[in-house]
Motif scaffolding. Structure first.
Motif, PDB file in Angstrom:
ATOM      1  N   SER A   1      -3.817   0.032  -2.808  1.00  0.00           N
ATOM      2  CA  SER A   1      -3.635  -1.155  -3.674  1.00  0.00           C
ATOM      3  C   SER A   1      -4.879  -2.028  -3.695  1.00  0.00           C
ATOM      4  O   SER A   1      -4.780  -3.254  -3.707  1.00  0.00           O
ATOM      5  CB  SER A   1      -2.454  -2.034  -3.241  1.00  0.00           C
ATOM      6  OG  SER A   1      -1.283  -1.324  -3.103  1.00  0.00           O
TER       7      SER A   1
ATOM      8  N   LEU B   1       4.973   5.077  -3.861  1.00  0.00           N
ATOM      9  CA  LEU B   1       4.967   6.347  -4.580  1.00  0.00           C
ATOM     10  C   LEU B   1       3.582   6.969  -4.581  1.00  0.00           C
ATOM     11  O   LEU B   1       3.436   8.177  -4.702  1.00  0.00           O
ATOM     12  CB  LEU B   1       5.421   6.117  -6.025  1.00  0.00           C
ATOM     13  CG  LEU B   1       6.881   5.709  -6.223  1.00  0.00           C
ATOM     14  CD1 LEU B   1       7.121   5.329  -7.674  1.00  0.00           C
ATOM     15  CD2 LEU B   1       7.802   6.847  -5.826  1.00  0.00           C
ATOM     16  N   GLY B   2       2.561   6.137  -4.448  1.00  0.00           N
ATOM     17  CA  GLY B   2       1.192   6.638  -4.421  1.00  0.00           C
ATOM     18  C   GLY B   2       0.977   7.643  -3.294  1.00  0.00           C
ATOM     19  O   GLY B   2       0.247   8.620  -3.460  1.00  0.00           O
TER      20      GLY B   2
ATOM     21  N   TYR C   1       4.833   3.346 -12.868  1.00  0.00           N
ATOM     22  CA  TYR C   1       5.666   3.271 -11.668  1.00  0.00           C
ATOM     23  C   TYR C   1       7.148   3.326 -12.029  1.00  0.00           C
ATOM     24  O   TYR C   1       7.949   3.925 -11.320  1.00  0.00           O
ATOM     25  CB  TYR C   1       5.377   1.949 -10.943  1.00  0.00           C
ATOM     26  CG  TYR C   1       5.139   2.113  -9.455  1.00  0.00           C
ATOM     27  CD1 TYR C   1       3.909   2.537  -8.968  1.00  0.00           C
ATOM     28  CD2 TYR C   1       6.145   1.832  -8.540  1.00  0.00           C
ATOM     29  CE1 TYR C   1       3.694   2.674  -7.608  1.00  0.00           C
ATOM     30  CE2 TYR C   1       5.932   1.976  -7.185  1.00  0.00           C
ATOM     31  CZ  TYR C   1       4.710   2.384  -6.726  1.00  0.00           C
ATOM     32  OH  TYR C   1       4.500   2.539  -5.381  1.00  0.00           O
TER      33      TYR C   1
ATOM     34  N   PHE D   1      -5.954   3.397  -5.580  1.00  0.00           N
ATOM     35  CA  PHE D   1      -4.563   3.214  -6.017  1.00  0.00           C
ATOM     36  C   PHE D   1      -3.648   3.134  -4.797  1.00  0.00           C
ATOM     37  O   PHE D   1      -2.801   2.255  -4.678  1.00  0.00           O
ATOM     38  CB  PHE D   1      -4.151   4.396  -6.899  1.00  0.00           C
ATOM     39  CG  PHE D   1      -2.746   4.319  -7.435  1.00  0.00           C
ATOM     40  CD1 PHE D   1      -2.495   3.764  -8.685  1.00  0.00           C
ATOM     41  CD2 PHE D   1      -1.667   4.822  -6.712  1.00  0.00           C
ATOM     42  CE1 PHE D   1      -1.205   3.705  -9.193  1.00  0.00           C
ATOM     43  CE2 PHE D   1      -0.372   4.755  -7.214  1.00  0.00           C
ATOM     44  CZ  PHE D   1      -0.145   4.206  -8.462  1.00  0.00           C
ATOM     45  N   SER D   2      -3.839   4.069  -3.886  1.00  0.00           N
ATOM     46  CA  SER D   2      -2.940   4.156  -2.742  1.00  0.00           C
ATOM     47  C   SER D   2      -3.065   2.950  -1.817  1.00  0.00           C
ATOM     48  O   SER D   2      -2.078   2.490  -1.246  1.00  0.00           O
ATOM     49  CB  SER D   2      -3.225   5.442  -1.974  1.00  0.00           C
ATOM     50  OG  SER D   2      -2.263   5.620  -0.977  1.00  0.00           O
TER      51      SER D   2
ATOM     52  N   ALA E   1       0.823  -1.214   0.000  1.00  0.00           N
ATOM     53  CA  ALA E   1       0.000   0.000   0.000  1.00  0.00           C
ATOM     54  C   ALA E   1       0.858   1.266   0.000  1.00  0.00           C
ATOM     55  O   ALA E   1       0.629   2.187  -0.777  1.00  0.00           O
ATOM     56  CB  ALA E   1      -0.941  -0.008   1.197  1.00  0.00           C
TER      57      ALA E   1
ATOM     58  N   MET F   1      -7.656  -4.144  -7.664  1.00  0.00           N
ATOM     59  CA  MET F   1      -6.855  -4.775  -8.716  1.00  0.00           C
ATOM     60  C   MET F   1      -6.474  -6.195  -8.307  1.00  0.00           C
ATOM     61  O   MET F   1      -5.618  -6.816  -8.918  1.00  0.00           O
ATOM     62  CB  MET F   1      -5.629  -3.926  -9.036  1.00  0.00           C
ATOM     63  CG  MET F   1      -4.792  -3.617  -7.827  1.00  0.00           C
ATOM     64  SD  MET F   1      -3.825  -2.111  -8.023  1.00  0.00           S
ATOM     65  CE  MET F   1      -5.010  -0.826  -7.736  1.00  0.00           C
TER      66      MET F   1
HETATM   67  N1  TRP Z   1      -0.380   1.337  -3.508  1.00  0.00           N
HETATM   68  C1  TRP Z   1       0.852   1.564  -4.199  1.00  0.00           C
HETATM   69  C2  TRP Z   1       1.342   2.961  -3.885  1.00  0.00           C
HETATM   70  O1  TRP Z   1       0.678   3.719  -3.260  1.00  0.00           O
HETATM   71  C3  TRP Z   1       0.686   1.409  -5.682  1.00  0.00           C
HETATM   72  C4  TRP Z   1       0.126   0.102  -6.050  1.00  0.00           C
HETATM   73  C5  TRP Z   1      -1.074  -0.088  -6.599  1.00  0.00           C
HETATM   74  C6  TRP Z   1       0.720  -1.173  -5.910  1.00  0.00           C
HETATM   75  N2  TRP Z   1      -1.275  -1.405  -6.822  1.00  0.00           N
HETATM   76  C7  TRP Z   1      -0.199  -2.101  -6.414  1.00  0.00           C
HETATM   77  C8  TRP Z   1       1.928  -1.606  -5.385  1.00  0.00           C
HETATM   78  C9  TRP Z   1       0.080  -3.454  -6.410  1.00  0.00           C
HETATM   79  C10 TRP Z   1       2.194  -2.971  -5.383  1.00  0.00           C
HETATM   80  C11 TRP Z   1       1.287  -3.887  -5.872  1.00  0.00           C
HETATM   81  O2  TRP Z   1       2.401   3.319  -4.292  1.00  0.00           O
END
Ligand code: TRP
Length: 453
Positions: free
Chosen positions: A230, A26-27, A106, A227-228, A23, A233
């Motif tokens: 994770s 970079l997010g 990324y 996104f942040s 989690a 997905m």
């Molecule tokens: N959450 C990560 C971040 O904030 C980005 C990210 C999204 C990630 N999905 C992921 C990292 C899956 C590893 C695996 O930077």
């Protein structure tokens, strides 16, 4: 994994740290400040908080339940829970595609970070005037070969670790390094808020001005929250399958969510006061962190230079651990009986490298900046797809599966660890949040955002 000892590093601690490690990345430090700045500061933050806790955290719990219940990866987990509807495995597939696209963007940002580490170490950054950091960043990021070179170095490191399978070591290192990174951001916050004219930045971040909020901004807040954390997905399904059976899923999810949120806000506190103190533009876009933090470092004299080197090194390593888990997931999916792991990792790396290079060439005034996909440069398109559109779509499908398709008894059983812990919150969680609030909010924000965006 070690057995639970009740003290020191227990297995549950390890599992939580692995999920938290995915989690936090970079997010939090690169993406949150720039998206928050672009879409209105305080008002964005308010909306973001709601999405993090009412949608992101609910999804994390759902993905953990799905993962631990089945012990499978996302593509196999959905059909295992609902064998009569195998089409659900496409949700797992969308998640994998999202991971692939996330890795490409990324890599670009990690390449920038690695370059900034290098430039701190050799003294280039220390010799730049405060007012020139914007120009410096744009010149670098828009140049042709330098960013690609750093992407290649970073990707090679990532691939080596994945091929070598030294994951254990990486996990141990990142457990040690992440806390240091947080302490460093904390110190940066103190320096930043004591700069002259810093209070305007705190006002920008914490005082909501809802007139600045747009439909697109609300969708961006949702995308950023997912996104942040994770989620949206399938990655947390994988971590869920690693979670010990006696781990309290609610508690784990709260911990990870709160940590991730606080680190993002800390990054905001480190950056926005400095943005205003040096008269920069908070809506400056993806380069924000790289244009602002060097100014803060330079204002600290010699110690600032040391800070700068350590900070960019740690950020590179934080990015590395995330990139490793993304490449690992993709490699695992590609490799099978016919294709060896090493070969899969190399093939994946090459494909994703091409996409990352294309994103880099298209950034800012880069050589491919004229090439557009639905009105956006490749970089912006990928950033928007992975940070705004795809995770909400996948999240919506996941939560519909969880709330309406999956067996309710399975969920209760999994959340209560087979009836051994109380789940007094279940009714509110399931009948209110998971079945109605989260899916409806996801649908509304997604549709409204797409129509307006
Ligand atoms: N959450 C990560 C971040 O904030 C980005 C990210 C999204 C990630 N999905 C992921 C990292 C899956 C590893 C695996 O930077």
């Amino acid at each position: 994994m070690a057995t639970k000892t009740g003290e020191g590093f227990s297995s549950s601690f390890g599992a939580i740290m692995a999920a938290a490690g995915s989690a936090v990345g970079l997010g939090n430090i690169w993406r949150f400040p720039y998206i928050c700045g672009r879409y209105g500061g305080g008002a964005f933050l308010m909306v973001y908080i709601c999405f993090v806790f009412f949608i992101g955290m609910i999804l994390m719990m759902s993905e953990f339940v799905i993962g631990r219940r089945t012990g499978e990866d996302p593509v196999k987990a959905y059909p295992k829970l609902k064998p009569e509807r195998p089409a659900w495995r496409f949700v797992g597939l969308i998640g994998l595609i999202t991971c692939f696209l996330i890795l490409s963007i990324y890599l670009v940002i990690s390449g920038w970070t690695l370059n900034y580490f290098y430039e701190s170490a050799v003294g280039t950054l220390a010799s730049i005037q405060d007012s020139d950091f914007g120009v410096h960043f744009n010149e670098f990021a828009s140049s042709v070969w330098r960013p690609v070179l750093f992407i290649a170095v970073f990707l090679a490191l990532t691939a080596l670790v994945v091929i070598g399978g030294v994951e254990k070591g990486v996990e141990r290192v990142s457990k040690l390094l992440m806390p240091i990174l947080v302490v460093l951001i904390f110190l940066l916050c103190i320096r930043s808020v004591t700069l002259k004219g810093a209070s305007a930045g705190l006002t920008y971040l914490f005082h909501p001005d809802f007139s600045k909020l747009t439909g697109e901004g609300i969708l961006a807040a949702l995308g950023q929250a997912l996104f942040s954390l994770s989620v949206g997905m399938g990655v947390m399904i994988v971590y869920g399958s690693y979670l010990p059976k006696d781990e309290n899923i609610l508690k784990t999810s709260i911990w990870i969510t709160v940590c991730d949120f606080l680190i993002a806000v800390l990054a905001g506190v480190a950056i926005f006061p400095a943005v205003f103190a040096c008269g920069q533009d908070p809506t400056g876009g993806p380069g924000l962190v790289y244009q602002v933090l060097p100014v803060v470092f330079n204002s600290m004299g010699t110690i600032g230079r040391v800070f700068s080197i350590i900070f960019f090194l740690l950020l590179t390593l934080a990015a590395l651990t995330s990139a490793i888990s993304l490449l690992e997931a993709l490699t695992q999916w590609l490799s099978g009986e016919k294709l060896k792991r090493t070969m899969s990792a190399i093939i994946m790396s090459l494909i994703v490298f091409v996409l990352a290079a294309a994103a880099s060439f298209s950034f800012g005034d880069g050589i491919w900046s004229g090439f557009k996909i639905s009105g956006l440069q490749i970089f912006d398109f990928l950033d928007k797809a992975t940070g705004t559109i795809l995770p909400p779509v996948c999240a919506l499908l996941t939560i519909i599966f969880f709330g309406w398709v999956m067996n309710k008894e399975d969920i209760v059983d999994e959340l209560s660890n087979h009836g051994t812990i109380k789940v007094g919150y279940f009714k509110v969680f399931y009948y209110f949040l998971a079945r109605f609030v989260a899916p409806v909010a996801l649908l509304v924000v997604l549709v409204a955002g797409i129509i307006n965006g």
